[in-house]
Design a protein around this motif. Structure first.
Motif, PDB file in Angstrom:
ATOM      1  N   VAL B  19      16.899   5.431 -11.060  1.00 39.73           N
ATOM      2  CA  VAL B  19      15.576   6.059 -11.049  1.00 39.73           C
ATOM      3  C   VAL B  19      14.471   5.022 -10.954  1.00 39.73           C
ATOM      4  O   VAL B  19      13.414   5.290 -10.396  1.00 39.73           O
ATOM      5  CB  VAL B  19      15.327   6.990 -12.267  1.00 39.73           C
ATOM      6  CG1 VAL B  19      16.342   8.104 -12.278  1.00 39.73           C
ATOM      7  CG2 VAL B  19      15.298   6.237 -13.560  1.00 39.73           C
ATOM      8  N   GLN B  20      14.735   3.802 -11.479  1.00 44.59           N
ATOM      9  CA  GLN B  20      13.672   2.794 -11.449  1.00 44.59           C
ATOM     10  C   GLN B  20      13.404   2.284 -10.027  1.00 44.59           C
ATOM     11  O   GLN B  20      12.277   2.001  -9.681  1.00 44.59           O
ATOM     12  CB  GLN B  20      14.010   1.612 -12.370  1.00 44.59           C
ATOM     13  CG  GLN B  20      13.876   1.910 -13.857  1.00 44.59           C
ATOM     14  CD  GLN B  20      12.441   2.065 -14.291  1.00 44.59           C
ATOM     15  OE1 GLN B  20      11.525   1.517 -13.710  1.00 44.59           O
ATOM     16  NE2 GLN B  20      12.217   2.859 -15.350  1.00 44.59           N
ATOM     17  N   ILE B  21      14.462   2.187  -9.221  1.00 43.26           N
ATOM     18  CA  ILE B  21      14.280   1.610  -7.881  1.00 43.26           C
ATOM     19  C   ILE B  21      13.314   2.421  -7.014  1.00 43.26           C
ATOM     20  O   ILE B  21      12.332   1.862  -6.520  1.00 43.26           O
ATOM     21  CB  ILE B  21      15.639   1.372  -7.190  1.00 43.26           C
ATOM     22  CG1 ILE B  21      16.321   0.164  -7.852  1.00 43.26           C
ATOM     23  CG2 ILE B  21      15.481   1.103  -5.699  1.00 43.26           C
ATOM     24  CD1 ILE B  21      17.731  -0.079  -7.393  1.00 43.26           C
ATOM     25  N   PRO B  22      13.540   3.740  -6.847  1.00 43.25           N
ATOM     26  CA  PRO B  22      12.548   4.467  -6.023  1.00 43.25           C
ATOM     27  C   PRO B  22      11.145   4.425  -6.612  1.00 43.25           C
ATOM     28  O   PRO B  22      10.165   4.302  -5.864  1.00 43.25           O
ATOM     29  CB  PRO B  22      13.082   5.903  -5.985  1.00 43.25           C
ATOM     30  CG  PRO B  22      14.136   5.987  -7.018  1.00 43.25           C
ATOM     31  CD  PRO B  22      14.669   4.613  -7.234  1.00 43.25           C
ATOM     32  N   LEU B  23      11.042   4.505  -7.931  1.00 42.05           N
ATOM     33  CA  LEU B  23       9.713   4.460  -8.548  1.00 42.05           C
ATOM     34  C   LEU B  23       9.037   3.131  -8.268  1.00 42.05           C
ATOM     35  O   LEU B  23       7.862   3.070  -7.904  1.00 42.05           O
ATOM     36  CB  LEU B  23       9.812   4.666 -10.065  1.00 42.05           C
ATOM     37  CG  LEU B  23      10.223   6.062 -10.555  1.00 42.05           C
ATOM     38  CD1 LEU B  23      10.422   6.046 -12.061  1.00 42.05           C
ATOM     39  CD2 LEU B  23       9.186   7.091 -10.167  1.00 42.05           C
ATOM     40  N   ALA B  24       9.807   2.044  -8.419  1.00 44.15           N
ATOM     41  CA  ALA B  24       9.234   0.715  -8.217  1.00 44.15           C
ATOM     42  C   ALA B  24       8.837   0.522  -6.759  1.00 44.15           C
ATOM     43  O   ALA B  24       7.783  -0.041  -6.465  1.00 44.15           O
ATOM     44  CB  ALA B  24      10.237  -0.353  -8.645  1.00 44.15           C
ATOM     45  N   ILE B  25       9.674   1.013  -5.841  1.00 48.28           N
ATOM     46  CA  ILE B  25       9.346   0.866  -4.416  1.00 48.28           C
ATOM     47  C   ILE B  25       8.046   1.602  -4.098  1.00 48.28           C
ATOM     48  O   ILE B  25       7.155   1.068  -3.434  1.00 48.28           O
ATOM     49  CB  ILE B  25      10.496   1.404  -3.535  1.00 48.28           C
ATOM     50  CG1 ILE B  25      11.707   0.478  -3.645  1.00 48.28           C
ATOM     51  CG2 ILE B  25      10.056   1.516  -2.065  1.00 48.28           C
ATOM     52  CD1 ILE B  25      12.909   0.947  -2.864  1.00 48.28           C
ATOM     53  N   TRP B  26       7.916   2.817  -4.611  1.00 48.57           N
ATOM     54  CA  TRP B  26       6.701   3.577  -4.321  1.00 48.57           C
ATOM     55  C   TRP B  26       5.481   2.907  -4.959  1.00 48.57           C
ATOM     56  O   TRP B  26       4.412   2.841  -4.356  1.00 48.57           O
ATOM     57  CB  TRP B  26       6.831   5.037  -4.744  1.00 48.57           C
ATOM     58  CG  TRP B  26       5.677   5.855  -4.245  1.00 48.57           C
ATOM     59  CD1 TRP B  26       4.636   6.327  -4.984  1.00 48.57           C
ATOM     60  CD2 TRP B  26       5.418   6.256  -2.888  1.00 48.57           C
ATOM     61  NE1 TRP B  26       3.752   7.001  -4.182  1.00 48.57           N
ATOM     62  CE2 TRP B  26       4.205   6.979  -2.899  1.00 48.57           C
ATOM     63  CE3 TRP B  26       6.086   6.071  -1.679  1.00 48.57           C
ATOM     64  CZ2 TRP B  26       3.655   7.520  -1.736  1.00 48.57           C
ATOM     65  CZ3 TRP B  26       5.540   6.618  -0.529  1.00 48.57           C
ATOM     66  CH2 TRP B  26       4.333   7.329  -0.559  1.00 48.57           C
ATOM     67  N   ALA B  27       5.663   2.400  -6.176  1.00 47.19           N
ATOM     68  CA  ALA B  27       4.544   1.715  -6.831  1.00 47.19           C
ATOM     69  C   ALA B  27       4.102   0.525  -5.990  1.00 47.19           C
ATOM     70  O   ALA B  27       2.909   0.275  -5.811  1.00 47.19           O
ATOM     71  CB  ALA B  27       4.946   1.262  -8.235  1.00 47.19           C
ATOM     72  N   LEU B  28       5.089  -0.194  -5.426  1.00 46.86           N
ATOM     73  CA  LEU B  28       4.777  -1.341  -4.586  1.00 46.86           C
ATOM     74  C   LEU B  28       4.035  -0.887  -3.325  1.00 46.86           C
ATOM     75  O   LEU B  28       3.029  -1.487  -2.930  1.00 46.86           O
ATOM     76  CB  LEU B  28       6.086  -2.048  -4.200  1.00 46.86           C
ATOM     77  CG  LEU B  28       5.913  -3.393  -3.499  1.00 46.86           C
ATOM     78  CD1 LEU B  28       5.446  -4.433  -4.498  1.00 46.86           C
ATOM     79  CD2 LEU B  28       7.223  -3.832  -2.852  1.00 46.86           C
ATOM     80  N   LEU B  29       4.516   0.203  -2.721  1.00 45.98           N
ATOM     81  CA  LEU B  29       3.866   0.723  -1.515  1.00 45.98           C
ATOM     82  C   LEU B  29       2.429   1.167  -1.802  1.00 45.98           C
ATOM     83  O   LEU B  29       1.577   1.139  -0.925  1.00 45.98           O
ATOM     84  CB  LEU B  29       4.660   1.906  -0.954  1.00 45.98           C
ATOM     85  CG  LEU B  29       5.931   1.572  -0.191  1.00 45.98           C
ATOM     86  CD1 LEU B  29       6.684   2.839   0.194  1.00 45.98           C
ATOM     87  CD2 LEU B  29       5.593   0.775   1.066  1.00 45.98           C
ATOM     88  N   GLN B  30       2.176   1.597  -3.025  1.00 49.74           N
ATOM     89  CA  GLN B  30       0.828   2.055  -3.367  1.00 49.74           C
ATOM     90  C   GLN B  30      -0.084   0.886  -3.713  1.00 49.74           C
ATOM     91  O   GLN B  30      -1.259   0.891  -3.401  1.00 49.74           O
ATOM     92  CB  GLN B  30       0.880   3.011  -4.567  1.00 49.74           C
ATOM     93  CG  GLN B  30       1.722   4.236  -4.301  1.00 49.74           C
ATOM     94  CD  GLN B  30       0.910   5.466  -3.997  1.00 49.74           C
ATOM     95  OE1 GLN B  30       0.459   6.159  -4.883  1.00 49.74           O
ATOM     96  NE2 GLN B  30       0.719   5.750  -2.729  1.00 49.74           N
ATOM     97  N   LEU B  31       0.499  -0.135  -4.379  1.00 47.40           N
ATOM     98  CA  LEU B  31      -0.351  -1.224  -4.860  1.00 47.40           C
ATOM     99  C   LEU B  31      -0.539  -2.327  -3.826  1.00 47.40           C
ATOM    100  O   LEU B  31      -1.586  -2.952  -3.766  1.00 47.40           O
ATOM    101  CB  LEU B  31       0.235  -1.822  -6.147  1.00 47.40           C
ATOM    102  CG  LEU B  31       0.120  -0.928  -7.377  1.00 47.40           C
ATOM    103  CD1 LEU B  31       0.769  -1.602  -8.576  1.00 47.40           C
ATOM    104  CD2 LEU B  31      -1.347  -0.621  -7.682  1.00 47.40           C
ATOM    105  N   PHE B  32       0.499  -2.562  -2.996  1.00 48.37           N
ATOM    106  CA  PHE B  32       0.412  -3.708  -2.104  1.00 48.37           C
ATOM    107  C   PHE B  32      -0.772  -3.633  -1.131  1.00 48.37           C
ATOM    108  O   PHE B  32      -1.507  -4.613  -0.983  1.00 48.37           O
ATOM    109  CB  PHE B  32       1.727  -3.937  -1.357  1.00 48.37           C
ATOM    110  CG  PHE B  32       1.780  -5.272  -0.694  1.00 48.37           C
ATOM    111  CD1 PHE B  32       1.978  -6.416  -1.453  1.00 48.37           C
ATOM    112  CD2 PHE B  32       1.576  -5.402   0.669  1.00 48.37           C
ATOM    113  CE1 PHE B  32       1.987  -7.666  -0.857  1.00 48.37           C
ATOM    114  CE2 PHE B  32       1.579  -6.655   1.278  1.00 48.37           C
ATOM    115  CZ  PHE B  32       1.793  -7.783   0.506  1.00 48.37           C
ATOM    116  N   PRO B  33      -1.018  -2.475  -0.481  1.00 42.12           N
ATOM    117  CA  PRO B  33      -2.189  -2.413   0.403  1.00 42.12           C
ATOM    118  C   PRO B  33      -3.491  -2.720  -0.342  1.00 42.12           C
ATOM    119  O   PRO B  33      -4.384  -3.361   0.213  1.00 42.12           O
ATOM    120  CB  PRO B  33      -2.178  -0.965   0.899  1.00 42.12           C
ATOM    121  CG  PRO B  33      -0.762  -0.548   0.819  1.00 42.12           C
ATOM    122  CD  PRO B  33      -0.225  -1.235  -0.401  1.00 42.12           C
TER     123      PRO B  33
END
Lengths: 291, 284
Positions: B19-33
């Motif tokens: 569960v952490q992996i998809p959450l972390a990926i999405w958080a990265l996609l939201q924060l990186f830009p």
């Protein structure tokens, strides 16, 4: 006491400001749009009554791309319902199970929602930039140089490229709606599912999803109506171009009204947008019966 | 015992990663830009275009921020957005509480009809009113004034605000009014001394929600105001970008100036902001 509570003068006084503003800036303008839409008018000359000619021109032998603009809005709506909402549902059902970092993720996923769409559009404009954009930079970095292109300048990639920021911005909004709804469910039903040996995935699909139908319905309505009304991101990123590839009803309407000065015809577009909003939300409400 | 526990523990750890992996990926996609936007805002074009686009700037160019305030008019835009939003919030809260008091606590025949009318207003899109509003404001000489935005924004925020107030107002027991009447309060006394003080939670919800709407609105802001001295942030950014489109650093600095105050305020009261944003929708 009843006499005090039905004091007519007081009622009028309390209601007046809200009612007056509501009437002047919502009811009257919407009705006036309907009136203009039945006329041919450029704002300066005389207004000629033309009946439903403007509406006919929108859909029969249409040359300015209104039908394809409606189609694009439909594609945005489909992407929102079938890509954005499932993503939101996944995150909501994971987060509602008390995972580590629940509060952190909730906060982060909601940040794009509070940023202005104008800023979001400018940001993604830079991400998709053909020469120095982030996307091409990352593609080159992982050796996929042949995939790089000017994403927003090509008609084939422009529409997906404006849909991505729309999805990106509001996943967190729908997630929060669903998350709140799931948190409001009684824990007994999850307990029962667990005892019956249901996997997390089965629980999400068979238990959580049917139980939060009312909020799913709200999300679907918001996603569809929002797509129909989308303006900011598309106007800022492409202005409807290239060659109309990302034109949506609102961008075309603004262009028709304020660039071409075709007030009657543009108002017909406005009326169709209102009608579609009402009709679609009615249809979705019918389709998604909630007790 | 130990052996029995082991597989379960392993399963839990695997579950946590899953569960952490998809959450972390999405958080990265939201924060990186957003991170990328911030680092760009401190760079010169030369640095950005020579390939150093995602790492931290070699030199932190605060002059980009200086530039957008001096030559980009950002100070004016910020002030205008602030003023327009503040007045809109004041009007919406005041008028919504007043209307909601008449609708949900006073007794008259058409109250539910009036309530449905306001609620129907939630579905009307802003776009539908654009041209008539533009022409009408032109006629009464309000085009190119702050009122050209304040009044329509107030109108379009009122329906949800009234909905929110009705919810809270109906939860206040009626005995309170009665007690106040017996103490000799008139209808206005009840309103000001009893009801208004109890409406604080609704006011904060309405404020946050109205703030986000008017602070971020583009269509009206862009069409109803032409004067550079009166433009709000969204329309202002649009003209700034038009003039300096090739200067990435300053453009990104302007975007950061428009968003950072909102993001910081949000981080301080994220729970409240989230509740306000969903308050209106859940009740539909």
């Amino acid at each position: 006491m009843n006499k005090l509570l039905s004091n007519k003068k007081a009622i009028v006084l309390f209601l007046f400001p809200a009612f007056a503003i509501f009437l002047t800036f919502i009811i009257v303008p919407s009705s006036v749009s309907l009136y203009y839409s039945l006329h041919d008018w450029n704002g300066v000359g005389a207004m000629t009554f033309v009946g439903i000619k403007n509406y006919v021109r929108l859909f029969v032998n249409n040359t300015d791309g209104f039908t394809s603009a409606v189609w694009h809005a439909g594609l945005i709506a489909l992407a929102s319902v079938f890509i954005q909402l499932p993503l939101s549902f996944c995150f909501a059902s994971i987060l509602a199970r008390r995972v580590r970092g629940e509060r952190f993720y909730l906060t982060v996923f909601f940040i794009p929602v509070i940023i202005s769409s104008t800023v979001v559009a400018q940001l993604w404009l830079k991400i998709f930039n053909g020469s120095y954009g982030l996307l091409n930079y990352l593609l080159t970095a992982v050796g996929l140089e042949k995939w790089t292109r000017a994403w927003l300048a090509k008609p084939q990639t422009a529409l997906p490229a404006v849909i991505i920021p729309i999805i990106w911005q509001y996943v967190g909004y729908h997630m929060l709606l669903m998350y709140t709804a799931i948190k409001g469910l009684s824990s007994d039903i999850f307990e029962a599912a667990r005892i019956d040996g249901a996997t997390n995935f089965q629980t999400a699909i068979r238990i959580t999803l049917p139980n939060i139908r009312p909020i799913i319905r709200v999300c679907v309505i918001f996603a569809v109506i929002g797509s129909l009304k989308s303006y900011d991101i598309i106007f800022m990123m492409t202005k409807g171009g290239p060659i109309g590839a990302t034109e949506v009803p609102t961008t075309l309407m603004v262009e028709t009204l304020f660039t071409a000065q075709r007030y009657g015809y543009g108002s017909a577009m406005a009326v169709i947008i209102i009608l579609l909003c009402f009709l679609l939300s009615l249809l979705i409400k019918k389709f998604f019966k909630v007790e | 015992m130990k052996n029995k526990n082991k597989p379960k523990k392993m399963r839990i750890t695997a579950g946590i990663t899953a569960v952490q992996i998809p959450l972390a990926i999405w958080a990265l996609l939201q924060l990186f830009p957003i991170y990328w936007l911030l680092v760009l805002s401190f760079k010169s074009n030369q640095e950005i275009f020579s390939g150093n686009s995602i790492s931290l700037p070699t030199v932190w160019r605060f002059e980009n921020y200086d530039f957008v305030f001096r030559n980009g008019n950002m100070g004016t835009y910020l002030f205008n957005s602030f003023l327009v939003t503040l007045i809109t919030i004041l009007l919406v809260s005041t008028f919504a509480i007043m209307a909601s008091f008449a609708i949900s606590r006073m007794r008259w025949r058409l109250s539910s009809a009036v309530e449905s009318m306001f609620i129907l207003g939630i579905t009307v899109p802003l776009h539908a009113a654009l041209l008539p509003t533009f022409l009408m404001l032109g006629k009464i000489d309000l085009l190119n004034t702050r009122w050209a935005l304040i009044l329509p924004y107030t109108a379009f925020s009122l329906p949800v605000a009234i909905l929110i107030c009705n919810g809270l107002m109906r939860s206040i027991p009626r005995d309170i009014d009665e007690a106040a009447f017996l103490d000799g309060c008139g209808i206005f006394g009840v309103f000001f001394r009893v009801i208004v003080p109890l409406m604080k939670p609704a006011i904060s919800t309405i404020s946050i929600f109205t703030f986000l709407h008017s602070w971020n609105e583009l269509l009206f802001a862009q069409i109803l105001i032409n004067d550079k001295a009166l433009k709000t942030l969204t329309a202002g950014i649009q003209s700034l970008v038009g003039e300096h489109s090739t200067a990435w650093g300053p453009v990104c600095a302007a975007l950061a100036v428009a968003s950072i105050p909102t993001i910081i305020a949000y981080l301080f009261m994220s729970k409240q902001v989230q509740q306000s944003m969903i308050a209106g929708s859940i009740k539909q």
